[in-house]
Design an enzyme around this catalytic site. Structure first.
Site: not given
Length: 524
Positions: A322-325
């Site tokens: 996911t983009e946020i980590g």
């Protein structure tokens, strides 16, 4: 040492005209109680006013919580964000030309915090070239009252780059789970770690203040050092929330332990998608994956690919990010997008985009709002007939699509069409309100020309057919069973695509309750 104060007191610390930075995604990382206090103070006193808000991702629940709390005329007058769709009141002010707004790539904003913290002049990257962020197009400006230039085109070693300028950050407005008496912040009930540390450092080194909302207060020296994500030395003020509704982990849930890594959830507890056109598209997109791939899935239909892979029993063969980590596990769909069930690891937001920008993932599956004959995609600013304008911004779309070798776009052929799946075939019951395959997209979020020049493999998956970008032109390579090429595809487009000489029918199993299409791909 950090000072513990109320949300009302925190609101009074924010100067008029200041630049305020936040971190997170959705409601993850969002300090709701502080935001409500700021809005209330503005209603009562007219202060703070003329704020500039900076955010790296969508912040809000698409209803009343999140950044939309600050959507009061005069409170915020400038807004820079990767995604603005979930904050309706703020979005309304942008569309009414009452607020200046830039939309920039998510990975640019979250990594710009580190440039600001280090007092470097800005971020130099190829991300955004050929898109609406490029100053030769729109420079990321989302309306007419936005005049400031935040992006410059530069040349370095004979190559084109974009230069995103640093700025002074006056206030960091963040959230964690627990603060000890010294202001050390842990994130044990959060899903993603987000970019809070970088935002805090940017504010401190700009001479600003750091305000962190938490749910719990702990005695000093009782938190494990490795659990501390924002050191107390960087925190000026802590607000212990008085309302649990200000501490929701995501837009959809107050607390899901499997998102925080505090519980491993059985895969049987994760819902299986019903057989609809969404599932058909997600299945077809999943066919582009290979065993061992490192993958990113976008919001909407692309996020359903995780459910498809899990249902087929191959979630251990693919690493979803996911983009946020988040690494591993099963990325959640809306309203929990950004979090993952049973993630193997969570890293900070900016570090994940270092991986993405460097081409570190194998496949990306993202959404499709509009496409045109050059293969351009628009997901950031578009009109849906009968429903009006949509201003959303690119999120992480530009970073991911420009840097990944294989990109699959997935979305319905027309807006709001009605279809039926019967006997392994697709039946069009009613055409949609508006065409999505246009002569020219309203805004370029993805450049087909840039992709062709860089040798990327680009596919466009709809419920009716599959396109591929071949020699810079949209080409039909597959057609769904039950669909007429002329009536259901060509007549519903504003341009004439190329037709593959080897035109195939989409796998009929995609349109059946039981499907084993991943078995061969995964080497069963």
């Amino acid at each position: 040492m950090a000072k513990f104060i109320s949300a009302k007191e925190a609101a009074k610390l924010i100067p008029d005209g200041s630049t305020v930075g936040v971190a997170g995604m959705g409601l993850a990382g969002w300090p709701e109680e502080v935001a409500v206090a700021i809005a209330d103070n503005f209603k009562e006193t007219g202060h703070p006013c003329n704020l500039t808000m900076k955010q790296g991702s969508a912040m809000g629940d698409w209803r009343e919580r999140g950044m939309t709390r600050l959507g009061l005329e005069g409170l915020v007058t400038k807004w820079s964000a990767a995604h603005i769709g979930s904050a309706f009141a703020m979005n309304d002010l942008v569309r009414a030309e009452k607020m200046a707004c830039h939309c920039l790539p998510q990975g640019v904003i979250v990594n710009l915090w580190r440039e600001i913290a280090a007092k470097r002049p800005g971020l130099i990257t190829k991300v955004g070239l050929g898109t609406f962020v490029d100053p030769r197009l729109e420079g990321g400006k989302m309306n007419k009252v936005t005049t400031e230039d935040l992006v410059e085109l530069i040349e370095f070693n004979g190559e084109e780059y974009l230069f995103y300028k640093s700025f002074k950050l006056d206030v960091a407005m963040l959230r964690g789970t627990t603060a000890d008496e010294n202001g050390n912040i842990t994130f044990e009930n959060e899903g993603p770690i987000n970019e809070g540390l970088a935002v805090a450092q940017a504010a401190k080194n700009s001479g600003g203040i750091v305000i962190v909302q938490v749910e719990y207060q702990a005695l000093k020296n009782t938190l494990k050092p490795k659990d501390v994500k924002i050191p107390g030395a960087l925190v000026d003020y802590v607000v212990v929330a008085t309302d649990k509704n200000a501490c929701w982990q995501t837009e959809g849930v107050y607390y899901e332990p499997a998102f925080a890594g505090n519980l491993r959830k059985p895969l049987s507890a994760i819902p299986i998608l019903p057989l609809t056109e969404r599932k058909v598209m997600a299945r077809r997109a999943a066919m582009e994956l290979s065993k061992g791939d490192l993958v990113n899935l976008g919001v909407g239909i692309p996020s359903d690919v995780a459910s498809i892979v899990s249902e087929a029993g191959y979630i251990e063969e693919i690493t979803m990010t996911t983009e946020i980590g988040g690494f591993g596990g099963i990325p959640a769909s809306l309203p929990n997008f950004g979090s993952s069930y049973n993630a193997e690891a969570n890293i900070d937001h900016g570090s994940m985009f270092d991986l993405y920008d460097g081409g570190g993932i194998d496949v990306a599956v993202l959404g499709l709002a509009q496409a045109d004959e050059a293969g351009n995609i628009n997901v950031s600013k578009f009109t849906i007939p009968g429903l009006g304008d949509r201003l959303t911004g690119p999120g992480g779309f530009i970073n991911i699509t420009q840097s990944t070798q294989k990109v699959v776009f997935a979305g319905s052929f027309n807006a709001k069409c009605e279809v039926e799946i019967s006997d392994g075939k697709l039946i069009i019951k009613k055409e949609g309100r508006g065409k999505k395959l246009l002569k020219e997209v309203e805004q370029v979020t993805f450049s087909g020309k840039y992709a062709a020049e860089n040798g990327q493999e680009i596919l466009y998956v709809t419920e009716r057919c599959v396109f591929k970008l071949i020699n810079g032109k949209m080409t039909v390579i597959e057609i769904a069973p039950g669909i007429d090429l002329q009536k259901d595809i060509l007549d519903q487009m504003d341009f004439t695509p190329a037709i593959s000489a080897d035109l195939k029918e989409m796998d009929s199993g995609l349109f059946s309750e039981k499907w084993d299409g991943l078995d061969t791909i995964m080497g069963k």
